[in-house]
Design a protein around this motif. Structure first.
Motif, PDB file in Angstrom:
ATOM      1  N   ARG A  27       0.828  -1.208   0.000  1.00  0.00           N
ATOM      2  CA  ARG A  27       0.000   0.000   0.000  1.00  0.00           C
ATOM      3  C   ARG A  27       0.863   1.259   0.000  1.00  0.00           C
ATOM      4  NH1 ARG A  27      -2.242   0.567   5.018  1.00  0.00           N
ATOM      5  NH2 ARG A  27      -2.878  -1.601   4.843  1.00  0.00           N
ATOM      6  N   ASN A  28       1.911   1.277   0.827  1.00  0.00           N
ATOM      7  CA  ASN A  28       2.798   2.441   0.876  1.00  0.00           C
ATOM      8  C   ASN A  28       3.514   2.659  -0.450  1.00  0.00           C
ATOM      9  OD1 ASN A  28       2.092   2.974   3.503  1.00  0.00           O
ATOM     10  ND2 ASN A  28       3.839   1.897   4.376  1.00  0.00           N
ATOM     11  N   ALA A  29       3.948   1.583  -1.082  1.00  0.00           N
ATOM     12  CA  ALA A  29       4.612   1.708  -2.380  1.00  0.00           C
ATOM     13  C   ALA A  29       3.630   2.231  -3.430  1.00  0.00           C
ATOM     14  CB  ALA A  29       5.189   0.366  -2.814  1.00  0.00           C
ATOM     15  N   PHE A  30       2.392   1.741  -3.408  1.00  0.00           N
ATOM     16  CA  PHE A  30       1.382   2.199  -4.354  1.00  0.00           C
ATOM     17  C   PHE A  30       1.098   3.685  -4.169  1.00  0.00           C
ATOM     18  CE2 PHE A  30      -3.086   3.206  -5.163  1.00  0.00           C
ATOM     19  CZ  PHE A  30      -3.140   2.939  -6.520  1.00  0.00           C
ATOM     20  N   ILE A  31       0.953   4.110  -2.934  1.00  0.00           N
ATOM     21  CA  ILE A  31       0.673   5.529  -2.666  1.00  0.00           C
ATOM     22  C   ILE A  31       1.844   6.398  -3.111  1.00  0.00           C
ATOM     23  CG2 ILE A  31       0.333   7.207  -0.804  1.00  0.00           C
ATOM     24  CD1 ILE A  31      -1.334   5.049   0.618  1.00  0.00           C
ATOM     25  N   SER A  32       3.056   5.954  -2.846  1.00  0.00           N
ATOM     26  CA  SER A  32       4.239   6.721  -3.256  1.00  0.00           C
ATOM     27  C   SER A  32       4.305   6.857  -4.772  1.00  0.00           C
ATOM     28  CB  SER A  32       5.507   6.035  -2.762  1.00  0.00           C
ATOM     29  OG  SER A  32       5.510   5.955  -1.368  1.00  0.00           O
TER      30      SER A  32
END
Length: 59
Positions: A27-32
């Protein structure tokens, strides 16, 4: 046949060493990635508008 069994065993051993990401990391990678792509696309759109306006006023 022995080579195939050896290959399978080595592949299984290597796969057990892999650390798969957890949901939070994904999720964090997608948001970034989403934020960076959005900022870059807005910047390019702004540059396009500025260049289009300056070219149309020049002509």
């Amino acid at each position: 046949m022995e080579k195939l069994v050896t290959y399978y065993n080595h592949s299984k051993a290597e796969l057990s060493k892999v650390i798969f990401p957890i949901k939070e990391q994904i999720r964090n990678a997608f948001i970034s990635v989403f934020v960076v792509v959005t900022v870059v696309s807005l910047f390019l759109a702004l540059i396009d508008v500025i260049m289009s306006y300056s070219l149309s006023s020049l002509i």
